[in-house]
Design a protein around this motif. Structure first.
Motif, PDB file in Angstrom:
ATOM      1  N   GLY A 168      -7.128 -16.561 -34.947  1.00 33.62           N
ATOM      2  CA  GLY A 168      -5.497 -16.786 -35.151  1.00 33.62           C
ATOM      3  C   GLY A 168      -4.529 -16.643 -34.047  1.00 33.62           C
ATOM      4  O   GLY A 168      -4.955 -16.291 -33.201  1.00 33.62           O
ATOM      5  N   ASN A 169      -3.218 -16.646 -34.158  1.00 31.24           N
ATOM      6  CA  ASN A 169      -2.220 -16.957 -33.333  1.00 31.24           C
ATOM      7  C   ASN A 169      -0.959 -16.119 -33.561  1.00 31.24           C
ATOM      8  O   ASN A 169      -0.591 -15.525 -32.389  1.00 31.24           O
ATOM      9  CB  ASN A 169      -1.825 -18.437 -33.149  1.00 31.24           C
ATOM     10  CG  ASN A 169      -2.804 -19.222 -32.428  1.00 31.24           C
ATOM     11  OD1 ASN A 169      -3.477 -18.911 -31.298  1.00 31.24           O
ATOM     12  ND2 ASN A 169      -3.204 -20.326 -33.083  1.00 31.24           N
ATOM     13  N   PHE A 200      -9.332 -23.213 -43.361  1.00 28.34           N
ATOM     14  CA  PHE A 200      -8.976 -22.487 -44.212  1.00 28.34           C
ATOM     15  C   PHE A 200      -7.465 -22.013 -44.546  1.00 28.34           C
ATOM     16  O   PHE A 200      -6.749 -22.092 -45.284  1.00 28.34           O
ATOM     17  CB  PHE A 200      -9.589 -21.241 -44.293  1.00 28.34           C
ATOM     18  CG  PHE A 200      -9.406 -20.144 -45.139  1.00 28.34           C
ATOM     19  CD1 PHE A 200      -9.877 -20.173 -46.484  1.00 28.34           C
ATOM     20  CD2 PHE A 200      -8.270 -19.231 -44.850  1.00 28.34           C
ATOM     21  CE1 PHE A 200      -9.751 -19.119 -47.408  1.00 28.34           C
ATOM     22  CE2 PHE A 200      -8.071 -18.171 -45.803  1.00 28.34           C
ATOM     23  CZ  PHE A 200      -8.922 -18.319 -47.213  1.00 28.34           C
ATOM     24  N   TYR A 201      -6.763 -22.139 -43.150  1.00 25.28           N
ATOM     25  CA  TYR A 201      -5.572 -21.813 -42.990  1.00 25.28           C
ATOM     26  C   TYR A 201      -4.508 -23.016 -43.582  1.00 25.28           C
ATOM     27  O   TYR A 201      -3.380 -22.650 -44.113  1.00 25.28           O
ATOM     28  CB  TYR A 201      -5.169 -21.590 -41.473  1.00 25.28           C
ATOM     29  CG  TYR A 201      -3.897 -21.549 -40.967  1.00 25.28           C
ATOM     30  CD1 TYR A 201      -3.240 -20.229 -40.648  1.00 25.28           C
ATOM     31  CD2 TYR A 201      -2.705 -22.481 -40.828  1.00 25.28           C
ATOM     32  CE1 TYR A 201      -2.104 -19.791 -40.034  1.00 25.28           C
ATOM     33  CE2 TYR A 201      -1.505 -22.436 -40.521  1.00 25.28           C
ATOM     34  CZ  TYR A 201      -1.115 -20.929 -40.156  1.00 25.28           C
ATOM     35  OH  TYR A 201       0.058 -20.602 -39.817  1.00 25.28           O
ATOM     36  N   ALA A 202      -4.999 -24.043 -43.175  1.00 24.93           N
ATOM     37  CA  ALA A 202      -4.337 -25.422 -43.778  1.00 24.93           C
ATOM     38  C   ALA A 202      -4.228 -25.446 -45.380  1.00 24.93           C
ATOM     39  O   ALA A 202      -3.527 -26.183 -45.607  1.00 24.93           O
ATOM     40  CB  ALA A 202      -5.005 -26.467 -43.035  1.00 24.93           C
ATOM     41  N   GLU A 203      -4.986 -24.725 -45.874  1.00 25.19           N
ATOM     42  CA  GLU A 203      -4.951 -24.970 -47.401  1.00 25.19           C
ATOM     43  C   GLU A 203      -4.094 -23.747 -47.853  1.00 25.19           C
ATOM     44  O   GLU A 203      -3.756 -23.844 -49.122  1.00 25.19           O
ATOM     45  CB  GLU A 203      -6.359 -24.762 -47.939  1.00 25.19           C
ATOM     46  CG  GLU A 203      -7.268 -25.515 -47.604  1.00 25.19           C
ATOM     47  CD  GLU A 203      -6.916 -26.985 -48.340  1.00 25.19           C
ATOM     48  OE1 GLU A 203      -6.423 -26.950 -49.272  1.00 25.19           O
ATOM     49  OE2 GLU A 203      -7.102 -27.943 -47.552  1.00 25.19           O
ATOM     50  N   ILE A 204      -3.591 -22.982 -47.216  1.00 24.18           N
ATOM     51  CA  ILE A 204      -2.485 -21.947 -47.567  1.00 24.18           C
ATOM     52  C   ILE A 204      -1.204 -22.320 -47.592  1.00 24.18           C
ATOM     53  O   ILE A 204      -0.669 -23.237 -46.785  1.00 24.18           O
ATOM     54  CB  ILE A 204      -2.445 -20.675 -46.877  1.00 24.18           C
ATOM     55  CG1 ILE A 204      -4.013 -20.098 -46.889  1.00 24.18           C
ATOM     56  CG2 ILE A 204      -1.567 -19.686 -47.276  1.00 24.18           C
ATOM     57  CD1 ILE A 204      -4.343 -18.906 -46.088  1.00 24.18           C
ATOM     58  N   LEU A 224      -7.015 -11.410 -44.208  1.00 25.16           N
ATOM     59  CA  LEU A 224      -7.287 -10.702 -45.533  1.00 25.16           C
ATOM     60  C   LEU A 224      -7.497 -11.651 -46.742  1.00 25.16           C
ATOM     61  O   LEU A 224      -8.377 -11.254 -47.547  1.00 25.16           O
ATOM     62  CB  LEU A 224      -6.063  -9.792 -45.718  1.00 25.16           C
ATOM     63  CG  LEU A 224      -5.899  -8.870 -44.797  1.00 25.16           C
ATOM     64  CD1 LEU A 224      -4.558  -7.911 -44.941  1.00 25.16           C
ATOM     65  CD2 LEU A 224      -7.086  -7.760 -44.908  1.00 25.16           C
ATOM     66  N   ARG A 225      -6.823 -12.833 -46.865  1.00 26.00           N
ATOM     67  CA  ARG A 225      -7.112 -13.713 -47.894  1.00 26.00           C
ATOM     68  C   ARG A 225      -8.539 -14.424 -47.744  1.00 26.00           C
ATOM     69  O   ARG A 225      -9.241 -14.478 -48.788  1.00 26.00           O
ATOM     70  CB  ARG A 225      -5.998 -14.710 -47.883  1.00 26.00           C
ATOM     71  CG  ARG A 225      -4.799 -14.524 -48.688  1.00 26.00           C
ATOM     72  CD  ARG A 225      -3.832 -15.580 -48.807  1.00 26.00           C
ATOM     73  NE  ARG A 225      -4.349 -16.793 -49.637  1.00 26.00           N
ATOM     74  CZ  ARG A 225      -3.426 -17.729 -50.301  1.00 26.00           C
ATOM     75  NH1 ARG A 225      -2.174 -17.480 -50.128  1.00 26.00           N
ATOM     76  NH2 ARG A 225      -3.936 -18.583 -50.961  1.00 26.00           N
TER      77      ARG A 225
END
Length: 265
Positions: A70-71, A98-102, A80-81
């Motif tokens: 992460g950044n 995964f990040y892009a789907e949040i 955590l998700r």
């Protein structure tokens, strides 16, 4: 003179315990119905109390394994998700997907609330908050030893009030000039921090060494022409060490920092 730009968390300060505590506090605010909260709260309380047993728990190990990918503050919540959803994430590409789907609203909300939770913790119990941060042994002495060879700077996504409070506690009193402490208000990307240092000091980019514990930060600033070094003592694993070397970045240990960070000065 050469400029040595240093990330704060994971380079100047071992803040892993504080990050873990505040990340869970923030997650509890945004996800009060999470089935993980009861167990996370137990781990959080042990970390806050100074115990080390939480480090052996599967969720803690997974959290710290994801941390280097992460950044920014919201990435703690993303980790955590990912744990809650049982996501299979083994590299940067999988993490980014995964990040892009949040949803953006959740990410923005976590980012804001993380700093709110940190501010409240610091205000309510300053002494306990300070004790959640540890120095990397001998690093302050290394910087002092080379004070005549490189001007040190802080380039961090942390907030300046936290950084300024902690520098003295961690043994860095008198090492950094105030104008050389660039915090999250400088910009989202570390390239912005380095551009400001370039303008503020007059140093050419090739006369700046940037030390971070995250490979993705080194990759982003490489185009500027700065020399990037991965701090192996920070928030990273063998996975990041191998990747950094493959990309041409030096990987420094505390035991080699004298030579690695001040090479050619």
């Amino acid at each position: 003179m050469h400029v040595l730009a240093l990330d704060f968390d994971g380079v100047l300060c071992d803040s892993s315990r504080e990050v873990f505590v505040v990340a869970i506090d923030t997650y509890a605010v945004l996800e009060p119905g999470s089935p993980l909260l009861e167990e996370l709260q137990k781990l959080r309380d042990e970390a806050f109390g100074g115990g080390d047993g939480y480090l052996g728990h599967e969720m803690s190990r997974r959290f710290f394994d994801l941390l280097p990918l992460g950044n920014r503050a919201e990435d703690f919540g993303v980790s955590l998700r990912a744990i809650e959803e049982g996501a299979s994430i083994n590299d940067q590409g999988a993490y980014d997907a995964f990040y892009a789907e949040i949803e953006h609203e959740w990410l923005d909300g976590y980012h804001r609330r993380f700093y709110d939770c940190r501010d409240h913790l610091r205000a309510d119990n300053l002494e306990a908050w300070l004790h959640l941060h540890l120095p990397y042994p001998g690093f302050a002495e290394i910087l002092r030893r080379h004070a005549d060879r490189a001007r040190p700077a802080v380039a961090t996504a942390k907030d300046a009030p936290s950084v300024e409070l902690l520098l003295d506690v961690l043994g860095f009193e008198g090492v950094f000039d105030r104008e050389m402490i660039l915090d999250k208000e400088t910009g989202v990307e570390k390239t912005q921090h380095l551009r400001v240092l370039h303008e503020r000091t007059g140093a050419d980019f090739h006369d700046i060494t940037f030390v971070d514990d995250k490979v993705n930060h080194l990759v982003k600033v490489a185009a500027l022409g700065v020399r990037g070094v991965l701090a192996a003592w920070g928030f990273n694993t063998d996975r990041e060490h191998q990747l950094a070397r493959e990309l041409g970045f030096e990987v420094a240990e505390l035991s080699t920092a004298d030579d690695s960070l001040f090479k050619g000065d």
